[in-house]
Design an enzyme around this catalytic site. Sequence first.
Site, short mmCIF file in Angstrom:
data_model
loop_
_atom_site.label_atom_id
_atom_site.label_comp_id
_atom_site.label_asym_id
_atom_site.label_seq_id
_atom_site.Cartn_x
_atom_site.Cartn_y
_atom_site.Cartn_z
CG HIS A 59 21.31 6.11 -56.21
ND1 HIS A 59 20.57 7.26 -56.41
CD2 HIS A 59 20.45 5.08 -56.32
CE1 HIS A 59 19.30 6.90 -56.64
NE2 HIS A 59 19.21 5.59 -56.59
CE1 TYR A 115 12.05 5.07 -58.23
CE2 TYR A 115 14.17 4.19 -58.92
CZ TYR A 115 13.23 4.43 -57.93
OH TYR A 115 13.48 4.05 -56.64
CG HIS A 150 19.32 2.03 -59.88
ND1 HIS A 150 18.54 2.82 -60.69
CD2 HIS A 150 19.03 2.40 -58.61
CE1 HIS A 150 17.81 3.63 -59.94
NE2 HIS A 150 18.09 3.40 -58.67
CD GLU A 151 20.29 0.76 -55.63
OE1 GLU A 151 20.43 1.89 -55.15
OE2 GLU A 151 19.18 0.33 -56.01
CG ASP A 188 7.93 5.40 -47.21
OD1 ASP A 188 8.93 5.77 -47.86
OD2 ASP A 188 8.00 4.85 -46.10
CD GLN A 197 15.46 1.57 -47.10
OE1 GLN A 197 16.40 0.88 -47.47
NE2 GLN A 197 15.27 2.79 -47.57
CB CYS A 198 17.27 5.81 -43.05
SG CYS A 198 17.81 5.15 -41.45
CD GLN A 199 15.74 6.94 -50.74
OE1 GLN A 199 16.25 5.86 -50.99
NE2 GLN A 199 15.65 7.91 -51.62
N PRO A 249 13.10 -4.63 -48.07
CG PRO A 249 12.44 -2.63 -47.03
CD PRO A 249 13.37 -3.79 -46.88
CE1 TYR A 250 11.57 1.10 -51.50
CE2 TYR A 250 12.47 0.79 -49.29
CZ TYR A 250 11.55 1.39 -50.14
OH TYR A 250 10.62 2.25 -49.66
N GLY A 251 14.83 -3.41 -53.94
CA GLY A 251 15.78 -4.15 -54.75
C GLY A 251 17.19 -3.80 -54.30
N GLY A 252 17.39 -2.52 -54.13
CA GLY A 252 18.68 -2.04 -53.66
C GLY A 252 18.50 -0.71 -52.98
CG MET A 253 18.89 2.07 -49.18
SD MET A 253 17.87 3.37 -49.92
CE MET A 253 18.86 4.81 -49.53
CD GLU A 254 19.92 5.45 -52.98
OE1 GLU A 254 19.37 4.35 -53.02
OE2 GLU A 254 19.30 6.52 -53.08
CD GLU A 280 15.87 6.59 -56.99
OE1 GLU A 280 16.42 5.92 -57.88
OE2 GLU A 280 16.14 6.46 -55.78
N1 BES Z 1 16.79 4.63 -53.44
C1 BES Z 1 16.05 3.61 -54.06
C2 BES Z 1 15.20 2.83 -53.10
C3 BES Z 1 14.24 3.69 -52.29
C4 BES Z 1 13.53 4.73 -52.85
C5 BES Z 1 14.05 3.42 -50.95
C6 BES Z 1 12.66 5.49 -52.09
C7 BES Z 1 13.18 4.18 -50.19
C8 BES Z 1 12.48 5.22 -50.77
C9 BES Z 1 16.96 2.65 -54.83
O1 BES Z 1 18.03 3.25 -55.44
C10 BES Z 1 16.15 2.04 -55.94
O2 BES Z 1 15.73 2.75 -56.80
N2 BES Z 1 15.96 0.73 -55.92
C11 BES Z 1 15.26 0.01 -56.95
C12 BES Z 1 16.27 -0.71 -57.80
C13 BES Z 1 16.23 -0.48 -59.23
C14 BES Z 1 15.55 0.63 -59.86
C15 BES Z 1 17.28 -1.16 -60.04
C16 BES Z 1 14.35 -1.00 -56.32
O3 BES Z 1 14.40 -1.17 -55.11
O4 BES Z 1 13.60 -1.66 -57.02
ZN ZN Z 2 17.50 4.47 -57.07
#
Ligand code: BES
Ligand code: ZN
Length: 630
Positions: free
Chosen positions: A306, A391, A302-303, A383, A140-142, A273-278, A325
């Site tokens: 991106h 968002y 969402h993803e 972070d 998980q790099c972001q 750790p996240y819901g999704g990562m694009e 976002e």
């Molecule tokens: N890019 C983000 C996750 C992220 C942001 C990772 C900042 C690290 C640093 C991803 O697109 C995201 O927004 N995920 C959301 C899902 C959602 C809004 C549907 C999440 O993880 O909850």
């Molecule tokens: Zn996002």
Amino acid sequence: MANVSIHTPRDPNTLSNYNNWRTTQTAVSLEILFEEQILQGTVSHTLKSITNSETKEILLDTSHVQINKVQINGKQHKFELLSRLEPYGSPLKIHLDSGVETGKSLDVSIDFATTSSCTALQWLTPTQTSNKRHPYMFSQCQAIHARSIFPCQDTPDVKAPFKFTIRSPLPVIASGIADESNPTEPSTTNSPQTHTFTQSVPIPSYLFALASGDISFAPIGPRSTVATSPDRLSACQWEFQHDTEPYLLAAESLVFPYKWGQYCVLVLPPSFPYGGMENPIYTFATPTVISGDRQNVDVIAHELSHSWSGNLVSNCSWEHFWLNEGWTTYLERRIQGIVHKHARWRDFSAIIGWAALTDSIKHYGETHEFTKLIIDLKGKDPDDAFSSVPYEKGFVFLYHIEKLIGQDAFDRFIPHYFGRWSEKSLDSYDFKTTLLEFFEEDKTVSKKLEEIDWDTWFYKPGFPPKPEYDTSLVDEVYSLAEKWEAFTNIEGEQQQQSDFKPKPEDVKGWTANQLVVFLERVLTFERPLPTERAKEMGSMYSLRGTQNVEVSSRYYQVALVSGDTSIKSYVTDMLGKVGRMKFVRPLYRCLIAMDVDLAVETFEKNKDFYHPICRAMVVKMLMGKTAQGA
Ligand code: BES
Ligand code: ZN
């Protein structure tokens, strides 16, 4: 002075001198060593000089990486790891004998290995996986964790095509198109097999991604595959096969054709750790979206959005994160409106978003830096600034512009904007200029755009003006919440009469998202529900044991806030099973408020289960050192 050009770095969160050099191509060749829990190999960057011999130094970001050898144009070269500057790491300094003139490139190859302090990678032993047969690793790099895997210009302001050559005994997924000859089964002899991937669209370092483990594959659309542990494959396929292609088509109708070839989803272990990562080609997703009712697929909308906002057109630094976002949230909600054939569905999602924004602003305080659209991240860890603000305030801004100029005009702007900045990175001022210039000839729209108070939108902390939403899908929800709110008064000093008797039918036929809106509303009551009422709500509406974590985690917050100690075991149980920070953070926050010893004990028990990023966040919360934004 004629040839001097000044490039002020736009990104304060990199220690690389990317204002002197630009990465134009990156090749990563590495082996995944599950026993040692490290990655080891070589990264090769083509670095183009963008100043005229102005420097004799190359500075690359690294964090807790071991450097074994540096070669420039094939010849071994001296290097130095500078001392660590938190939270950005130790820059790798390579001293050159002479400067390089503008436009000429160097090939810099670095032999490296990750260390046990790497913040981007999580390693799972076989017993920590769902079928317990093989180890697992994922990245998980972001935002700024790529530098803990390999030396790079770790800024979203630099984008380059990538080549990956990955050796592993288990199937591998990366953020590039997989070569057709890549193995898709674990090696029978446990010896490493080579997997290659190509990403020909330039990507920033934070979109570098890797996963390897007992992963199997199934189709979910004409250009889409789902990948996950073999025992979860059919459930994941069912969850996504209905919506993935319609979402892609809806996004393409709003912007322009999808440029990355395939759009696939990897469903990770629960500590993701996240819901999704694009990550390009492969969105990485939490297994909590697999709820068996397709009620959480909005994460996919969402993803995949991106793919345009963030991946094709990137924020140039995390200070302008709303461009990633906010735009993505905007597109995601337009997609909901299109697939459900009515705009009230996007407003429904926007109402949930407004509640999240309110929660974040409340936690930070209305004057906090991180409640601005453009934030100051100098010296800070991106972070720590993560919250719903980029968002939702970003969404509200774009929604405001759309309403101001009309949807037809805004829809003409969308493909223009993404075309103009395709394969590039931009800041908020570039966005402003692009919008104003696009409508320059259109006097009616230009006139309306003059009404935008840009400085207020960009720099004023706290709430933006609240848009008017179509509330038809939430009216029923609000009216039920109102009835419950009466309980927060009548059981106090002033006894009023209420003839409301909660019953299971109150929520009959509701979607999970309606329950979410209801619970969010309850969480905003001025006074918490009396404990007995919170318990009653849990049993009447079956909120304690629901499989849908979006619903249960919010109910647990309602119960904790009301002082229901009997919910503690549910909360600690969830904190040992779900490592998605969106749920982990508020649950720890409430648990700390109720029983700090139990919070510490729960963390001690589960810290190996959490991804390093999540672990660090909880540590900060327990030390009371974070603003604890949501
Ligand atoms: N890019 C983000 C996750 C992220 C942001 C990772 C900042 C690290 C640093 C991803 O697109 C995201 O927004 N995920 C959301 C899902 C959602 C809004 C549907 C999440 O993880 O909850
Ligand atoms: Zn996002």
